[in-house]
Design an enzyme around this catalytic site. Structure first.
Site, PDB file in Angstrom:
ATOM      1  N   LYS A  68       0.820  -1.245   0.172  1.00 58.95           N
ATOM      2  CA  LYS A  68       0.098   0.141  -0.086  1.00 58.95           C
ATOM      3  C   LYS A  68       0.781   1.113  -0.101  1.00 58.95           C
ATOM      4  O   LYS A  68       0.342   2.308  -0.107  1.00 58.95           O
ATOM      5  CB  LYS A  68      -1.148   0.097   1.261  1.00 58.95           C
ATOM      6  CG  LYS A  68      -1.878  -1.105   1.435  1.00 58.95           C
ATOM      7  CD  LYS A  68      -2.706  -1.453   0.129  1.00 58.95           C
ATOM      8  CE  LYS A  68      -3.674  -0.415  -0.254  1.00 58.95           C
ATOM      9  NZ  LYS A  68      -4.539  -0.808  -1.329  1.00 58.95           N
ATOM     10  N   SER A 285      -2.890 -12.377   3.564  1.00 56.77           N
ATOM     11  CA  SER A 285      -3.291 -12.172   2.277  1.00 56.77           C
ATOM     12  C   SER A 285      -2.191 -12.728   1.202  1.00 56.77           C
ATOM     13  O   SER A 285      -2.586 -13.245   0.197  1.00 56.77           O
ATOM     14  CB  SER A 285      -3.819 -10.766   1.963  1.00 56.77           C
ATOM     15  OG  SER A 285      -2.343  -9.944   1.708  1.00 56.77           O
TER      16      SER A 285
HETATM   17  C1  LIG Z   1      -2.448  -7.338   3.371  1.00 54.58           C
HETATM   18  C2  LIG Z   1      -3.013  -6.851   2.491  1.00 54.58           C
HETATM   19  N1  LIG Z   1      -3.415  -7.662   1.507  1.00 54.58           N
HETATM   20  C3  LIG Z   1      -4.019  -7.170   0.328  1.00 54.58           C
HETATM   21  C4  LIG Z   1      -4.830  -5.968   0.116  1.00 54.58           C
HETATM   22  C5  LIG Z   1      -5.242  -5.881  -1.133  1.00 54.58           C
HETATM   23  O1  LIG Z   1      -4.808  -4.781  -2.056  1.00 54.58           O
HETATM   24  P1  LIG Z   1      -5.522  -3.939  -2.812  1.00 54.58           P
HETATM   25  O2  LIG Z   1      -6.109  -2.904  -1.658  1.00 54.58           O
HETATM   26  O3  LIG Z   1      -4.625  -3.291  -3.816  1.00 54.58           O
HETATM   27  O4  LIG Z   1      -6.696  -4.821  -3.271  1.00 54.58           O
HETATM   28  C6  LIG Z   1      -4.348  -5.206   1.270  1.00 54.58           C
HETATM   29  C7  LIG Z   1      -5.027  -3.934   1.051  1.00 54.58           C
HETATM   30  O5  LIG Z   1      -5.354  -3.179   2.066  1.00 54.58           O
HETATM   31  C8  LIG Z   1      -3.738  -5.606   2.295  1.00 54.58           C
HETATM   32  O6  LIG Z   1      -3.618  -4.627   3.153  1.00 54.58           O
END
Ligand SMILES: Cc1ncc(COP(=O)(O)O)c(C=O)c1O
Length: 331
Positions: A68, A285
């Site tokens: 981010k 994630s």
């Molecule tokens: C740990 C984590 N993984 C994945 C994402 C997803 O990314 P995006 O917001 O670009 O879809 C985020 C978004 O906040 C995140 O904090």
């Protein structure tokens, strides 16, 4: 590949690197270090899918520790360029954590106050990180999740429009553009244009939308796979279960070639495997994206095909220690 082969291959790589030392880096600001993250070869699935190369885009190596940093910087720069963000304004947004950490870090580096709305159940590490950079937290109801935080931030902004600059990561095109112009190009170059599959989780969807749009411009045959939790109540912090969420304005549901649902525990399990077998400590994630990469690698192998699969390692696992992701009982 045996351990001896692996060690000698690594020593050869280390020797090659030593011959051409990278330039010692200097930077005028911490924000100059955002982007240009390494692409790491992951060998976790090599035994079951020997013909498939899997690579992880190491976004946890950004200075704020997550993917981010890129959109946060781009949205702040766009705000400055457009005149909507001027000295004295407070940066306000709703965030499940990583965008907030990025705003807080960049705000501190550029002299802006930062106020963040986040659900009370966000991990302790994230709250402390944001506070360490001098940002203020306004808590929203944990039961309302990230949507509750979005609604509260919008209300605060509506009540006091002159005080705040609200980047609104869910609806700001600068979010996905940061990945279109940065992450996507880097992945293409780092794989020498050999990438066949791209995998990323959906939160705001900025990463998936931006990288996918860029890769499609470069090679229409690359398969782009989005990943989201398979149910509304899940433990995959940062990801959204789209059917039960406020759908981000920047999301394009027709973009993905495939949309995979991932359960929480299997995602945690593969994140733990990555830590123990490859020495890479990644977050929830990343585990979800890895789980999807394993599915893709297995399928390709079953079809007798190879591939070059790139997934996004969005943040590091140290951010989730209090959630129990890496607690010893899982050994
Ligand atoms: C740990 C984590 N993984 C994945 C994402 C997803 O990314 P995006 O917001 O670009 O879809 C985020 C978004 O906040 C995140 O904090």
């Amino acid at each position: 590949m045996g351990i001896i082969d692996r060690v000698s291959q690594q020593s050869a790589a280390a020797a090659a690197a030593a011959e051409t030392p990278p330039a010692l880096r200097v930077a005028q600001s911490i924000t100059d270090q955002i982007g240009n993250t390494p692409l790491l070869r992951l060998r976790l699935f090599e035994d079951e899918a020997p013909g498939v190369e899997v690579w992880g885009k190491a976004e946890f190596m950004n200075p704020g520790g997550s993917v981010k940093d890129r959109p946060a910087l781009r949205m702040i720069e766009e705000g400055e360029r457009s005149g909507r963000l001027t000295p004295g304004k407070v940066i306000l947004d709703s965030t499940s954590g990583n965008t907030g950490i990025a705003y807080a870090m960049i705000g501190a580096a550029r002299g802006y106050r930062v106020r963040l709305v986040m659900p009370t159940n966000v991990s302790e590490e994230r709250k402390q990180l944001v506070t360490a950079f001098g940002a203020e937290i306004v808590y929203s109801d944990a039961l309302e999740g990230s949507d509750g935080a979005i609604r509260m931030a919008r209300q605060m902004r509506a009540d006091d429009p002159d005080t705040y600059f609200m980047p609104d990561q869910y609806n700001n095109p600068a979010n996905w553009q940061a990945h279109h112009d940065g992450t996507g190009v880097e992945i293409w170059e780092q794989t020498g244009g050999r990438i066949t599959h791209f995998i990323a989780g959906l939160g705001t969807s900025g990463t998936f939308v931006g990288v996918t749009r860029r890769l499609r411009e470069l090679d229409r045959s690359i398969r782009c796979i989005s990943v989201q939790p398979d149910e509304p109540w899940h433990g995959l912090e940062g990801l959204k279960h789209m059917p039960s969420s406020i759908v981000p304005g920047i999301y394009d549901e027709n973009l993905a070639d495939e949309n995979m649902g991932v359960a929480t525990e299997p995602a945690y399990d593969v994140a733990r495997e990555l830590a123990r077998r490859e020495g890479i400590l990644a977050g929830h994630s990343s585990g979800a994206a890895l789980w999807a990469a394993r599915e893709v690698a297995r399928r390709l192998t079953a079809e007798g095909r190879g591939g070059v699969v790139v997934l996004v390692l969005c943040d590091g696992g140290d951010r989730y220690l209090s959630s129990g992701l890496y607690r010893p009982r899982h050994r």
